[in-house]
Write a protein that holds these residues in place. Structure first.
Motif, PDB file in Angstrom:
ATOM      1  N   CYS A 410       0.795  -1.233   0.000  1.00 49.50           N
ATOM      2  CA  CYS A 410       0.000   0.000   0.000  1.00 49.50           C
ATOM      3  C   CYS A 410       0.825   1.281   0.000  1.00 49.50           C
ATOM      4  N   SER A 411       2.142   1.177   0.092  1.00 42.67           N
ATOM      5  CA  SER A 411       2.977   2.373   0.201  1.00 42.67           C
ATOM      6  C   SER A 411       3.569   2.765  -1.152  1.00 42.67           C
ATOM      7  N   LEU A 443      -4.985  -7.775   0.340  1.00 40.58           N
ATOM      8  CA  LEU A 443      -4.641  -7.105   1.590  1.00 40.58           C
ATOM      9  C   LEU A 443      -3.964  -8.116   2.521  1.00 40.58           C
ATOM     10  N   ILE A 447      -2.989  -4.045   7.211  1.00 42.68           N
ATOM     11  CA  ILE A 447      -3.826  -2.915   6.790  1.00 42.68           C
ATOM     12  C   ILE A 447      -5.320  -3.217   6.892  1.00 42.68           C
ATOM     13  N   GLU A 457      -2.065   5.074   3.855  1.00 43.09           N
ATOM     14  CA  GLU A 457      -2.691   5.560   2.622  1.00 43.09           C
ATOM     15  C   GLU A 457      -4.003   4.843   2.318  1.00 43.09           C
ATOM     16  N   PHE A 458      -4.190   3.673   2.890  1.00 45.89           N
ATOM     17  CA  PHE A 458      -5.325   2.843   2.511  1.00 45.89           C
ATOM     18  C   PHE A 458      -6.379   2.684   3.595  1.00 45.89           C
ATOM     19  N   LYS A 464     -11.026  -0.261   6.011  1.00 46.79           N
ATOM     20  CA  LYS A 464     -10.701   0.244   4.680  1.00 46.79           C
ATOM     21  C   LYS A 464     -11.352   1.612   4.452  1.00 46.79           C
ATOM     22  N   PRO A 470      -5.548  -0.972  -2.625  1.00 44.82           N
ATOM     23  CA  PRO A 470      -4.668   0.179  -2.399  1.00 44.82           C
ATOM     24  C   PRO A 470      -4.177   0.748  -3.727  1.00 44.82           C
ATOM     25  N   THR A 472      -1.412   1.644  -4.875  1.00 46.53           N
ATOM     26  CA  THR A 472      -0.217   1.009  -5.460  1.00 46.53           C
ATOM     27  C   THR A 472      -0.597  -0.218  -6.277  1.00 46.53           C
ATOM     28  N   GLN A 473      -1.503  -1.013  -5.752  1.00 45.33           N
ATOM     29  CA  GLN A 473      -1.903  -2.237  -6.444  1.00 45.33           C
ATOM     30  C   GLN A 473      -2.836  -1.960  -7.620  1.00 45.33           C
TER      31      GLN A 473
END
Length: 701
Positions: A410-411, A443, A447, A457-458, A464, A470, A472-473
């Protein structure tokens, strides 16, 4: 269980204790009373999907995945295996004098809260969004854990009572406001069944307030509903730290000793935490009586006696250590994992794959090599893990396998470095070289889970912020679509995910694998290659991220779950594809009594694979006095059929769930029409479109 005998033993032991000794036994860390020959006992243990936090054990698929099996018998078998491992561990721990935390036989599972909001991080611990499915699987799980002998094999504990399902960030002080209709229609049925149908040994109170009362000091929940209406005979335990919340966050009591006193007097027998240390002060100031203390301890000692702790010949002592992490349980684990998998898309029957056609296979994504993506939360440690990449590698033995993370979970910072998107680049490189790409996204518990006490971020404290993956994904998944044609997406998580339109359309197949347990990678590979045929069904509604759902703080059931949602879902509750096809015929009702309707239907496997069908019966009914669900699940059955084979499936439909719930919470016979539907899915238009067939129906009145 011979609870009367256990209760008598408990009274005898407790009668010999001083007031101080009795109060010491109301903490989950109960010290020894040597003069009475009583050993120390730690009540806290976990077994949501296998023995947790106590070393090596079989790590089964997480509860939400087990819910996707729609299989009461399988859930019962898994729970029985868990309790066998529980006794194996306990017997050895006692032999070596280890009576510490996570070594007892009182397991604080299952979590039977309703997964009403797909953003809730702890939804992975539940059996989904439906009160009927949750009730049925709860009873099966509890019976499997507790056994049917003279003594408990181990004990289960239904949690969290009641009306509890996020948000995690404010759970310690939140007031869940729910109407009586919503309480009795949605939030309470699974607990009622756990008590009345399974005689669950324990009930755990939630952190939050419900309609103004802290759940561990609620006269409504604990005294009126649980003890009086349902005649609960077991013990009531606080969630960990929940009694402190009564004073600190709920402001329901002005001091810690008064919070402890009101909780005990209302009926909380056991404190997970340290708040009951203040009972001594409360006792000295006459805030509690000796009768209050004695009653609580007797409830607890009844359970310990029913577990056989005080017997000269301890029951189940013949369960040896070889039963732990056994080959038999590993085989069961793999079977369970395969049956949790939900096939959401299979364009032009792309799966199962002919392995010889794919000489180069890319396994890409942050969950491709992750153990965490197999475990979920409340997890044990397996002696062997098969990650998604491991599973593909073991199956595609004649293929070149490329493996790449492709992105951080997620980063964004950890996915890129000085503007050079090295993880994304690596993932695209692997996919571009392959004949087939298996994209492993989703996930893990870092997270998504119980109050993580941080945000990123997520997610916010485990909940959630979005139904998308997220960012990034999402970025990785869309990039992979640009460089590969043959794409299979595998999602590992404990909730519903929207992959977004681009990925949904481009993927040839989509498998939702939940948190599939230690052998999850092998199960996924078996599904992809056809060694196993998918049969899982969604135990919750999958929503489009682009369509609004109510705030998580709002506990009204309006516009939530398949029963009340007004818009079109992405994937409906009860949906899941197979490699084979089933036809239904001759649906009829043949008997009825006060509790059940008996029905039957002929199911035939008309496809090219042997398979297992999860037969579902839904009721549609109306009532002039109140609103009713769009549809309500009221019967399930699993049937295994060879290709070409047919069977008559008998169904027991629970009339409790074919009743209208009035505004005061009363269940009544509907005064309007009642129609029953049967099929391998819900009788809604989206399910009909996705599967290509409609359910059969019969009108009761």
């Amino acid at each position: 269980m011979n609870l009367e005998k256990a209760k008598q033993k408990a009274k005898e032991l407790v009668s010999e204790m001083t007031a101080e000794e009795k109060m010491s036994q109301l903490l989950y860390t109960s010290p020894a009373i040597e003069r009475l020959g009583i050993n120390e006992y730690n009540w806290w243990n976990e077994a949501s999907h296998g023995i947790a936090r106590a070393g090596v054990a079989t790590v089964f698929p997480h509860a939400i995945g087990m819910a996707a099996t729609f299989d009461k018998e399988l859930v019962n078998t898994v729970a029985d295996a868990i309790s066998t491992e529980a006794r194996a561990k306990y017997n050895k721990s006692v032999e070596f004098g280890d009576r510490d935390i996570y070594k007892g036989l009182t397991y604080w599972a299952p979590n039977i809260n309703i997964f009403r909001d797909p953003r809730w991080g702890r939804g992975q611990e539940t059996f989904g969004e439906d009160p009927y499915l949750t009730s049925q699987l709860a009873v099966s799980f509890i019976n499997g854990i507790q056994g049917d002998g003279e003594y408990y094999k181990a004990t289960a504990c239904a949690k969290h009572f009641a009306v509890h399902s996020g948000p995690e960030k404010t759970r310690h002080g939140f007031d869940a406001i729910a109407s009586k209709k919503d309480m009795y229609e949605t939030y309470l049925p699974a607990f009622e069944y756990a008590v009345k149908k399974a005689n669950v040994a324990g009930v755990m109170g939630a952190y939050n307030r419900t309609n103004g009362e802290p759940c561990c000091a609620s006269k409504t929940l604990m005294q009126e509903i649980l003890r009086k209406d349902w005649q609960f005979k077991g013990y009531y335990v606080s969630d960990c730290g929940a009694i402190k919340d009564i004073w600190e966050f709920h402001k329901f009591a002005p001091t810690m000793k008064e919070a402890a006193a009101v909780s005990l007097k209302t009926g909380c027998n056991l404190n997970c935490g340290e708040s009951y240390k203040y009972l001594i002060d409360a006792y000295e100031e006459d805030l509690i009586t000796d009768e209050d203390i004695t009653e609580a301890v007797e409830y607890l000692y009844t359970i310990r006696a029913a577990l056989g702790e005080f017997e000269e010949n301890r029951p189940y002592s013949d369960i040896g250590y070889e039963k732990l992490d056994s080959d038999e349980n590993k085989a069961l684990n793999l079977k369970a994992s395969e049956e949790t998998m939900v096939l959401l898309k299979n364009e032009n029957n792309f799966l199962p794959l002919n392995k010889s056609e794919y000489k180069k296979v890319a396994v890409v994504g942050p969950n491709s090599m992750s153990h965490l993506a197999l475990e979920g939360n409340y997890f044990g440690h397996a002696s062997e893990y098969v990650t998604l990449a491991d599973g593909i590698r073991r199956e595609f033995t004649d293929s070149k396998i490329f493996v790449a993370d492709g992105s951080h979970l997620c980063s964004e910072v950890k996915s890129s470095w000085d503007g050079f998107e090295y993880l994304y680049s690596e993932g695209m490189a692997a996919a571009s070289e392959a004949d087939l790409t298996v994209l492993c996204v989703g996930l893990d518990r870092t997270i998504e889970g119980e109050d993580t006490n941080h945000s990123n971020e997520f997610s916010s404290c485990g909940d959630k912020n979005t139904l998308y993956l997220p960012a990034t994904q999402m970025k990785l998944a869309e990039a992979i679509c640009d460089v590969t044609e043959n794409l299979v997406v595998v999602i590992t998580c404990g909730s519903a995910i929207d992959l977004g339109e681009k990925v949904r359309k481009h993927a040839k197949a989509i498998i939702h694998a939940w948190y599939p347990g230690a052998l999850g990678g092998k199960a996924v590979a078996n599904i992809i290659t056809g060694k196993a045929v998918p049969c899982g069904k969604t135990p919750l509604t999958f929503y489009y991220e682009t369509k609004e759902i109510p705030s998580m703080e709002d506990y009204k059931m309006e516009n939530r779950t398949y029963r009340f949602y007004k818009d079109e879902p992405l994937y409906p509750f009860g949906f899941g594809l197979s490699y084979t096809s089933f036809s239904y015929s001759d649906f009829k009702v043949f008997s009825e009594d006060d509790e059940f309707i008996k029905a039957s239907v002929n199911v035939k496997n008309i496809g090219n694979f042997d398979g297992k069908e999860k037969v579902q019966v839904y009721a549609e009914f109306t009532d002039s006095r109140t609103s009713t669900p769009t549809y309500q699940l009221c019967g399930i059955s699993s049937v295994e059929l060879k290709k070409g084979e047919s069977k008559q499936v008998e169904l027991e439909l629970d009339k409790y769930f074919i009743k209208a719930v009035l505004e005061d919470g009363t269940r009544v016979e509907p005064d309007g029409k009642i129609t029953l539907f049967v099929g391998g899915h819900q009788p809604d238009e989206v399910s009909n479109k996705l599967t290509g067939y409609s359910c059969l129906s019969v009108m009761l009145k």
